[in-house]
Scaffold this motif. Structure first.
Motif, PDB file in Angstrom:
ATOM      1  N   SER A 207       0.828  -1.199  -0.116  1.00  0.00           N
ATOM      2  CA  SER A 207      -0.124  -0.074  -0.003  1.00  0.00           C
ATOM      3  C   SER A 207       0.797   1.263   0.139  1.00  0.00           C
ATOM      4  CB  SER A 207      -0.749  -0.090   1.298  1.00  0.00           C
ATOM      5  OG  SER A 207      -0.203   0.118   2.437  1.00  0.00           O
ATOM      6  N   SER A 208       1.980   1.065   0.263  1.00  0.00           N
ATOM      7  CA  SER A 208       3.137   2.290   0.103  1.00  0.00           C
ATOM      8  C   SER A 208       4.515   1.687   0.335  1.00  0.00           C
ATOM      9  CB  SER A 208       2.842   3.356   1.304  1.00  0.00           C
ATOM     10  OG  SER A 208       3.262   2.700   2.571  1.00  0.00           O
ATOM     11  N   ILE A 209       5.331   2.633   0.038  1.00  0.00           N
ATOM     12  CA  ILE A 209       6.785   2.388   0.190  1.00  0.00           C
ATOM     13  C   ILE A 209       7.196   1.821   1.941  1.00  0.00           C
ATOM     14  CG2 ILE A 209       9.295   2.921   0.450  1.00  0.00           C
ATOM     15  CD1 ILE A 209       8.739   4.392  -2.363  1.00  0.00           C
ATOM     16  N   ALA A 210       6.661   2.738   2.647  1.00  0.00           N
ATOM     17  CA  ALA A 210       6.942   2.553   4.049  1.00  0.00           C
ATOM     18  C   ALA A 210       6.277   1.154   4.506  1.00  0.00           C
ATOM     19  CB  ALA A 210       5.917   3.639   5.006  1.00  0.00           C
ATOM     20  N   TYR A 211       4.976   0.781   4.205  1.00  0.00           N
ATOM     21  CA  TYR A 211       4.223  -0.312   4.499  1.00  0.00           C
ATOM     22  C   TYR A 211       5.071  -1.690   4.160  1.00  0.00           C
ATOM     23  CZ  TYR A 211       0.596  -3.909   4.803  1.00  0.00           C
ATOM     24  OH  TYR A 211      -0.046  -5.132   5.465  1.00  0.00           O
ATOM     25  N   SER A 212       5.400  -1.422   2.682  1.00  0.00           N
ATOM     26  CA  SER A 212       6.379  -2.671   2.316  1.00  0.00           C
ATOM     27  C   SER A 212       7.665  -2.773   3.179  1.00  0.00           C
ATOM     28  CB  SER A 212       6.577  -2.415   0.705  1.00  0.00           C
ATOM     29  OG  SER A 212       5.650  -2.370   0.191  1.00  0.00           O
ATOM     30  N   ALA A 213       8.243  -1.852   3.385  1.00  0.00           N
ATOM     31  CA  ALA A 213       9.637  -2.102   4.137  1.00  0.00           C
ATOM     32  C   ALA A 213       9.202  -2.438   5.334  1.00  0.00           C
ATOM     33  CB  ALA A 213      10.176  -0.602   4.232  1.00  0.00           C
ATOM     34  N   SER A 214       8.152  -1.868   6.173  1.00  0.00           N
ATOM     35  CA  SER A 214       7.854  -2.518   7.631  1.00  0.00           C
ATOM     36  C   SER A 214       7.725  -4.082   7.651  1.00  0.00           C
ATOM     37  CB  SER A 214       6.871  -1.691   8.084  1.00  0.00           C
ATOM     38  OG  SER A 214       5.353  -2.046   7.540  1.00  0.00           O
ATOM     39  N   LYS A 215       7.039  -4.503   6.319  1.00  0.00           N
ATOM     40  CA  LYS A 215       6.808  -5.957   6.417  1.00  0.00           C
ATOM     41  C   LYS A 215       7.930  -6.704   5.959  1.00  0.00           C
ATOM     42  CE  LYS A 215       2.321  -5.747   7.745  1.00  0.00           C
ATOM     43  NZ  LYS A 215       2.092  -6.427   8.838  1.00  0.00           N
ATOM     44  N   ALA A 216       8.740  -6.172   5.150  1.00  0.00           N
ATOM     45  CA  ALA A 216      10.174  -6.847   4.856  1.00  0.00           C
ATOM     46  C   ALA A 216      11.023  -7.018   6.006  1.00  0.00           C
ATOM     47  CB  ALA A 216      10.955  -6.100   3.936  1.00  0.00           C
ATOM     48  N   GLY A 217      11.028  -5.699   7.045  1.00  0.00           N
ATOM     49  CA  GLY A 217      11.749  -5.863   8.240  1.00  0.00           C
ATOM     50  C   GLY A 217      10.883  -6.797   9.173  1.00  0.00           C
ATOM     51  N   LEU A 218       9.742  -7.028   9.188  1.00  0.00           N
ATOM     52  CA  LEU A 218       9.207  -8.066   9.951  1.00  0.00           C
ATOM     53  C   LEU A 218       9.347  -9.577   9.701  1.00  0.00           C
ATOM     54  CD1 LEU A 218       7.262  -8.663  12.405  1.00  0.00           C
ATOM     55  CD2 LEU A 218       5.491  -8.492  10.650  1.00  0.00           C
ATOM     56  N   VAL A 219       9.676  -9.743   8.339  1.00  0.00           N
ATOM     57  CA  VAL A 219      10.141 -10.954   7.942  1.00  0.00           C
ATOM     58  C   VAL A 219      11.336 -11.290   8.315  1.00  0.00           C
ATOM     59  CG1 VAL A 219      10.921 -12.475   5.897  1.00  0.00           C
ATOM     60  CG2 VAL A 219       8.801 -11.024   5.865  1.00  0.00           C
ATOM     61  N   ASN A 220      12.427 -10.444   8.414  1.00  0.00           N
ATOM     62  CA  ASN A 220      13.726 -10.479   9.004  1.00  0.00           C
ATOM     63  C   ASN A 220      13.610 -10.640  10.295  1.00  0.00           C
ATOM     64  OD1 ASN A 220      16.332  -9.131  10.107  1.00  0.00           O
ATOM     65  ND2 ASN A 220      16.874  -9.862   7.978  1.00  0.00           N
ATOM     66  N   LEU A 221      12.852  -9.687  11.186  1.00  0.00           N
ATOM     67  CA  LEU A 221      12.661 -10.007  12.568  1.00  0.00           C
ATOM     68  C   LEU A 221      12.188 -11.334  13.071  1.00  0.00           C
ATOM     69  CD1 LEU A 221      12.589  -8.559  15.453  1.00  0.00           C
ATOM     70  CD2 LEU A 221      10.374  -8.090  14.855  1.00  0.00           C
ATOM     71  N   THR A 222      11.467 -11.918  12.177  1.00  0.00           N
ATOM     72  CA  THR A 222      10.872 -13.343  12.327  1.00  0.00           C
ATOM     73  C   THR A 222      12.144 -14.184  12.437  1.00  0.00           C
ATOM     74  OG1 THR A 222       8.789 -12.851  11.317  1.00  0.00           O
ATOM     75  CG2 THR A 222       9.398 -15.320  11.496  1.00  0.00           C
ATOM     76  N   ARG A 223      12.852 -14.134  11.629  1.00  0.00           N
ATOM     77  CA  ARG A 223      14.287 -15.035  11.442  1.00  0.00           C
ATOM     78  C   ARG A 223      15.070 -14.743  12.708  1.00  0.00           C
ATOM     79  NH1 ARG A 223      14.885 -12.994   5.816  1.00  0.00           N
ATOM     80  NH2 ARG A 223      13.552 -14.627   4.526  1.00  0.00           N
ATOM     81  N   SER A 224      15.230 -13.604  12.936  1.00  0.00           N
ATOM     82  CA  SER A 224      15.969 -13.065  14.233  1.00  0.00           C
ATOM     83  C   SER A 224      15.359 -13.775  15.418  1.00  0.00           C
ATOM     84  CB  SER A 224      16.268 -11.588  14.168  1.00  0.00           C
ATOM     85  OG  SER A 224      16.929 -11.083  12.870  1.00  0.00           O
ATOM     86  N   LEU A 225      14.117 -13.466  15.564  1.00  0.00           N
ATOM     87  CA  LEU A 225      13.736 -13.926  16.868  1.00  0.00           C
ATOM     88  C   LEU A 225      13.555 -15.425  16.791  1.00  0.00           C
ATOM     89  CD1 LEU A 225      10.423 -11.582  17.359  1.00  0.00           C
ATOM     90  CD2 LEU A 225      12.627 -11.537  18.746  1.00  0.00           C
ATOM     91  N   ALA A 226      13.526 -16.061  15.843  1.00  0.00           N
ATOM     92  CA  ALA A 226      13.677 -17.607  15.902  1.00  0.00           C
ATOM     93  C   ALA A 226      14.766 -18.111  16.286  1.00  0.00           C
ATOM     94  CB  ALA A 226      13.381 -18.258  14.535  1.00  0.00           C
TER      95      ALA A 226
END
Length: 252
Positions: free
Chosen positions: A159-178
């Motif tokens: 829906s926006s560049i910011a939204y896409s960036a936040s969700k890309a960060g969440l994908v990375n955060l998921t790996r890091s928290l794992a």
């Protein structure tokens, strides 16, 4: 729709007042879990949904709290864990596009500092706050976390560049928290495509049609489709962690 026996299990769903979050609350409670439905204090849909589900015999209670606010997010998780007597599953679903309609990627001026801060604090830092607060309880129960990412975080237009960036960060955060919470706690994410929710009701018809034309299953997702994937990752998938499961009807 898959089912699991979650009798005796405790679940906290953030952003549970509508859409994917409410579908997750309904599904997990329907499987026998004791569920806390987190919602914004000003959103009456949360208490109304919790009361309706409780009247149907499901173990659901509402809990106000904003994951975007430091301190408030952690306090909300703590109250939820106290109410449940522990925690087995955390569904980090709360999120926002911070706009009622998509913002063209070329319109850089529309994405102000406040816009970025709202999105990142809710969609990326919010899940981290909740995971950090829940980690001790989840470790004790050898529990699981499921984050709501998006195909926008995997290279599709959001829906926006910011939204896409936040969700890309969440994908990375998921790996890091794992990595951080292993081996006691599994951490995974779902990455929905376009879902029929209150967020997308006002989106341009041509945007939805274009997405539909690229979707192999020839329909938009329903919130229940995403909730089912969450149930798989939280209650099953015992040897899966650090992964992001795409749930987009074959669009990618």
């Amino acid at each position: 729709m898959i089912k699991a026996d979650l009798s005796g299990r405790s679940v906290l769903v953030t952003g549970g007042a509508s859409g994917i979050g409410l579908a997750a609350v309904t599904l997990f409670a329907g499987c026998g879990a004791d569920v806390v439905l987190n919602h914004l204090a000003e959103d009456a849909r949360g208490p109304e949904a919790a009361a309706r589900l409780a009247a149907e015999g499901l173990k659901v209670r509402a809990l106000a709290g904003n994951v975007a606010l430091p301190g408030e997010a952690e306090a909300m998780v703590g109250r939820g864990i106290d109410a449940l007597g522990g925690l087995d599953i955390l569904i980090n679903n709360a999120g926002t596009p911070a706009s009622t309609t998509p913002i063209d990627f070329a319109d850089l001026d529309a994405m102000t500092e406040d816009f970025w801060q709202t999105i990142l604090s809710t969609n990326l830092i919010g899940p981290y706050r909740c995971a950090r607060a829940a980690a001790p309880a989840l470790r004790r129960r050898k529990g699981a976390i499921v984050n709501t990412a998006s195909v926008a975080g995997l290279g599709r237009r959001g829906s926006s560049i910011a939204y896409s960036a936040s969700k890309a960060g969440l994908v990375n955060l998921t790996r890091s928290l794992a990595r951080a919470l292993a081996p006691e706690v599994r951490v995974n994410a779902v990455a929905p495509g376009l879902v029929e929710t209150p967020w997308t009701e006002t989106w341009p018809a041509e945007r939805k049609a274009e997405t539909l034309s690229r979707t192999l299953l020839a329909r938009l997702a329903k919130p229940e489709d995403i909730a089912e994937a969450m149930l798989f990752l939280a209650a099953g998938a015992a040897y899966v962690t650090g992964e992001t499961l795409v749930v987009d009807g074959g669009m990618l």
